[in-house]
Design a protein around this motif. Structure first.
Motif, PDB file in Angstrom:
ATOM      1  N   TYR A  98      33.968  61.312  30.725  1.00 21.92           N
ATOM      2  CA  TYR A  98      32.812  60.404  30.828  1.00 21.92           C
ATOM      3  C   TYR A  98      32.375  59.915  31.954  1.00 21.92           C
ATOM      4  N   VAL A  99      30.950  59.896  32.233  1.00 20.93           N
ATOM      5  CA  VAL A  99      30.295  59.142  33.449  1.00 20.93           C
ATOM      6  C   VAL A  99      29.646  57.888  32.732  1.00 20.93           C
ATOM      7  N   LEU A 100      29.579  57.162  33.702  1.00 22.39           N
ATOM      8  CA  LEU A 100      28.552  55.935  33.133  1.00 22.39           C
ATOM      9  C   LEU A 100      27.209  56.183  33.530  1.00 22.39           C
ATOM     10  N   ILE A 101      26.321  55.863  32.554  1.00 22.75           N
ATOM     11  CA  ILE A 101      24.853  55.688  33.132  1.00 22.75           C
ATOM     12  C   ILE A 101      24.569  54.273  32.614  1.00 22.75           C
ATOM     13  N   SER A 102      23.159  53.909  33.074  1.00 24.92           N
ATOM     14  CA  SER A 102      22.900  52.574  32.930  1.00 24.92           C
ATOM     15  C   SER A 102      21.451  52.716  32.584  1.00 24.92           C
ATOM     16  N   LYS A 152      20.325  59.275  29.403  1.00 27.53           N
ATOM     17  CA  LYS A 152      21.343  60.338  28.933  1.00 27.53           C
ATOM     18  C   LYS A 152      21.154  61.847  29.315  1.00 27.53           C
ATOM     19  N   TYR A 190      29.218  61.353  41.054  1.00 28.75           N
ATOM     20  CA  TYR A 190      29.839  60.409  40.318  1.00 28.75           C
ATOM     21  C   TYR A 190      31.358  60.692  40.598  1.00 28.75           C
ATOM     22  N   LEU A 203      29.176  54.225  43.149  1.00 25.88           N
ATOM     23  CA  LEU A 203      28.787  54.895  42.079  1.00 25.88           C
ATOM     24  C   LEU A 203      27.462  55.486  42.317  1.00 25.88           C
ATOM     25  N   LYS A 230      20.889  55.024  40.380  1.00 22.74           N
ATOM     26  CA  LYS A 230      19.877  55.618  39.170  1.00 22.74           C
ATOM     27  C   LYS A 230      18.873  56.100  40.057  1.00 22.74           C
TER      28      LYS A 230
END
Length: 67
Positions: free
Chosen positions: A13-17, A41, A52, A63, A66
């Motif tokens: 998984y990768v983190l998104i915010s 997403k 990432y 990281l 955005k």
């Protein structure tokens, strides 16, 4: 992308915010907030994943930003 190799088992998984102000969160509709999550997403592509992974090998706290 790229496809996982034969015999791969596991997950990744990768983190998104999603960045919202408290006011945007409080005043926004559920639909608008969900749309922001969907946009985040959908922004994950192979370039994001590569950045990432490179960031995980670098100093902590680097990281991908955005966009």
């Amino acid at each position: 992308m790229p496809p996982l190799s034969n015999g791969f088992s596991g997950s990744a998984y990768v983190l998104i915010s999603v960045a919202l102000t408290a006011g945007e969160l409080e005043e926004g509709s559920h639909e608008a907030i969900i749309e922001k999550i969907k946009e985040a997403k959908n922004s994950v592509n192979s370039d994001y994943v590569t950045a990432y992974m490179e960031a995980l090998d670098g100093p902590q706290g680097t990281l991908p930003p955005k966009e």
